[in-house]
Design a protein around this motif. Structure first.
Motif, mmCIF file in Angstrom:
data_model
loop_
_atom_site.group_PDB
_atom_site.id
_atom_site.type_symbol
_atom_site.label_atom_id
_atom_site.label_comp_id
_atom_site.label_asym_id
_atom_site.label_seq_id
_atom_site.Cartn_x
_atom_site.Cartn_y
_atom_site.Cartn_z
ATOM 1 N N LEU A 6 0.807 -1.078 -0.022
ATOM 2 C CA LEU A 6 -0.033 0.014 0.049
ATOM 3 C C LEU A 6 0.875 1.214 0.045
ATOM 4 C CD1 LEU A 6 -2.730 1.287 0.345
ATOM 5 C CD2 LEU A 6 -2.659 1.171 2.660
ATOM 6 N N ASP A 7 1.885 1.227 0.574
ATOM 7 C CA ASP A 7 2.874 2.582 0.688
ATOM 8 C C ASP A 7 3.169 2.714 -0.735
ATOM 9 O OD1 ASP A 7 2.669 2.785 3.606
ATOM 10 O OD2 ASP A 7 4.324 1.674 3.895
ATOM 11 N N VAL A 8 3.800 1.590 -1.215
ATOM 12 C CA VAL A 8 4.326 1.904 -2.732
ATOM 13 C C VAL A 8 2.964 2.462 -3.725
ATOM 14 C CG1 VAL A 8 5.089 0.659 -4.786
ATOM 15 C CG2 VAL A 8 5.941 -0.118 -2.618
ATOM 16 N N ILE A 9 2.033 1.807 -3.542
ATOM 17 C CA ILE A 9 0.874 2.668 -4.406
ATOM 18 C C ILE A 9 0.551 3.961 -4.047
ATOM 19 C CG2 ILE A 9 -1.608 2.205 -4.920
ATOM 20 C CD1 ILE A 9 -1.225 -0.872 -4.506
ATOM 21 N N LEU A 10 0.343 4.122 -2.729
ATOM 22 C CA LEU A 10 0.060 5.533 -2.305
ATOM 23 C C LEU A 10 1.371 6.524 -2.738
ATOM 24 C CD1 LEU A 10 -1.414 5.054 1.282
ATOM 25 C CD2 LEU A 10 -2.469 5.610 -0.737
#
Length: 602
Positions: A380-384
């Protein structure tokens, strides 16, 4: 849809069908069921397919809620006569009440069932995210208090919904913040589909609140230039009556509301990210041998130049920001203020890009393995990071086209062009550095202890033997006193006291030298690569903080310089800014979390 409810009195039929030879952990697993896959031969396969079906069903539920709310908000924007802001508030209030009911049921019912939370995701809900929820939640509560006070003063021309909606919002923020701070790490193992639907409904509600905040943020930007048009869009036909009276209390509520408004958008986005991780962790079973090692605590030692340069950037940025705000609030900002503002960015952005490139090269030179374990939080961190960076990058490309098509040789235009290009490069290089760092395994603590132990043994072996030998020789000299000591008792006592003081001073000096060596080893045991990573990551943390502060608290030169607005038109550029600016603010704040993670693991 699911039949995975657990009784408090007796285990489910899956638990009773287990053989007595199964391990305790296996006997408490509640596999998911779904009516479409009830004929699967393998229990694990049925559980896997039921999990996918539950995620699909809850995702479709959230998608329909988001589409419904988006249709209401869009209708309010384009046809505010048929759909008013009060209608949107009523819809969102209903959604918030439903979410409050589900959160209360989760806190009092689901999470307290037997074997409900067998596993906890150590990566989910780190301290900086929970702190951000509390910080932005507190500001959002204060924002709603100001809104209630402002509406109460103008109650003669406003409906009761203007007071009821922020009151429900305060209760929703408090309950959701408590829920996320205490249960963000849960990997719930019971009532899977009901929990997924509740989480997705809460995510959809927060997304709609964020969308409404973004569209209503145009009101506060238009206050400086088109106050009459703002009041027409906000109050409809009662514009002439709904004006803030010339009183101190009303002005305080109005200014406080405008000042705290950006924190509400940040709060909604953070809650969505945490709720999404909880949704991914529903039914997840974490193996004990995959448990990550304990991460080192946050310590600033080993970093000197990074904090120094970062603090300098923050101080200079605050000075530039204050000068810009003084001009912007008093009258239209002058050309010199824009030149100063963009010059600050042009100096700072290349330093940040160079630091990120050097950090990426150091990552490539390291011998740390990549962390390939399943980690929903990191995904999720990468996507955000990638998604939030698109807002700022899109604004930069629109600015580049507008400048190149008009007059790129003008001083201010050339500064804006350089700023846009450098900002794109900085976002890309920083994303590469953070994503690469998040996928690296942390340094093994045991290796550090071993290296420190070897260093301590080496230091002890290389100690000069003078202290201990001197102390021993003093004791031997004291034992070998001449037989005539009885004749000279006073001299003997003086000599003995002198020898004791000398021995104690030598022992104290030896302890001080050992403490100094241990203190120096705590700094020197870090390799040059790890020291460089800590310096770079801390410098980037402080830089991203000041780049978050400036647009959050009102510095919007992208709209106020007038170049893009005159090129694209007022409405078009307003829509572009309202899309890109909240995402860019969220990107800076989220980057701080990723950079702190790299700093700690280095």
């Amino acid at each position: 849809m699911s039949g995975n409810k657990v009784s408090r009195q007796r285990p489910c039929h899956h638990c009773k069908s287990r053989s007595s030879s199964d391990s305790p952990d296996t006997s408490t697993i509640h596999y998911e069921k779904f009516w479409l896959y009830r004929h699967c031969s393998s229990l694990q396969q049925r559980d896997r397919q039921a999990q996918k079906a539950g995620q699909l069903f809850s995702g479709l539920l959230a998608l329909n809620v988001v589409f419904l709310g988006s249709a209401f908000i869009s209708s309010m924007i384009f046809n505010h006569v048929a759909i008013a802001l009060a209608d949107v508030w009523i819809l969102l209030s209903i959604l918030k009440v439903v979410c409050l009911c589900w959160i209360t049921y989760y806190l009092l019912g689901t999470s307290r069932q037997p074997h409900a939370v067998l596993y906890r995701d150590s990566h989910a809900g780190p301290i900086w995210i929970r702190g951000s929820v509390l910080l932005f939640g507190s500001f959002s509560i204060l924002l709603n208090v100001f809104q209630i006070g402002y509406s109460a003063i103008l109650i003669h021309c406003k409906s009761k919904v203007d007071i009821v909606f922020p009151s429900i919002e305060i209760i929703f923020i408090c309950t959701q913040a408590f829920f996320l701070c205490h249960h963000s790490k849960d990997c719930i193992q019971v009532q899977h589909n009901f929990t997924r639907c509740g989480l997705m409904l809460t995510i959809a509600t927060n997304l709609l609140l964020w969308l409404l905040a973004v569209t209503n943020d145009t009101i506060h930007m238009e206050v400086q230039s088109q106050l009459q048009e703002v009041e027409q869009r906000f109050a409809g036909n009662e514009t002439a009556l709904c004006t803030c009276p010339n009183t101190t209390v009303c002005k305080v509520f109005q200014k406080g509301y405008i000042l705290l408004y950006p924190f509400n958008t940040e709060y909604c986005l953070i809650c969505c990210s945490m709720l999404y991780v909880m949704w991914k962790n529903v039914g997840r079973r974490i193996s004990h041998h995959h448990a990550p090692p304990v991460k080192p605590s946050f310590k600033i030692h080993g970093a000197v130049f990074g904090p120094l340069l970062g603090t300098t950037a923050v101080i200079v940025g605050i000075c530039v920001f204050m000068l810009y705000q003084i001009q912007a609030t008093g009258s239209a900002p002058s050309r010199q203020v824009f030149v100063m503002y963009y010059s600050y960015y042009i100096v700072l952005l290349p330093l940040m890009s160079v630091g990120a490139v050097i950090g990426t090269i150091i990552h490539a030179l390291e011998k740390r393995e990549l962390d390939t374990l399943k980690n929903p939080t990191r995904s999720l961190d990468v996507i955000l990071l990638m998604g939030a960076a698109l807002g700022q990058i899109a604004m930069c490309y629109f600015s580049i086209v507008a400048i190149v098509a008009t007059d790129p040789r003008d001083l201010l235009n050339s500064l804006i062009l350089s700023y846009a290009i450098l900002l794109i490069l900085q976002n890309i290089t920083q994303n590469v550095f953070i994503i690469d760092g998040l996928h690296r395994q942390p340094f093994v603590a045991a290796a550090e202890v071993r290296d420190t132990g070897h260093a301590g043994q080496h230091a002890a072996a290389s100690e000069p033997p003078g202290e201990e030998e001197t102390t021993t020789s003093i004791k031997q000299e004291h034992m070998q006193i001449s037989p005539g000591k009885e004749e000279e008792p006073k001299e003997e006592q003086n000599q003995e006291a002198y020898d004791q003081r000398r021995a104690s001073m030598l022992e104290l000096g030896q302890e001080i030298r050992k403490a100094s060596r241990s203190y120096m080893q705590s700094f020197s045991h870090l390799s040059w690569k790890r020291r460089a990573l800590r310096e770079i990551s801390f410098f980037l943390v402080l830089c991203n903080i000041i780049l978050w502060i400036m647009p959050t608290f009102g510095a919007h030169p992208a709209f106020e310089n007038g170049l893009e607005k005159s090129f694209y038109g007022y409405s078009t550029w307003f829509a572009i800014v309202n899309f890109g600016l909240p995402l860019s603010v969220f990107y800076r704040m989220h980057s701080v979390g990723g950079l702190l993670e790299i700093f700690i693991t280095a």
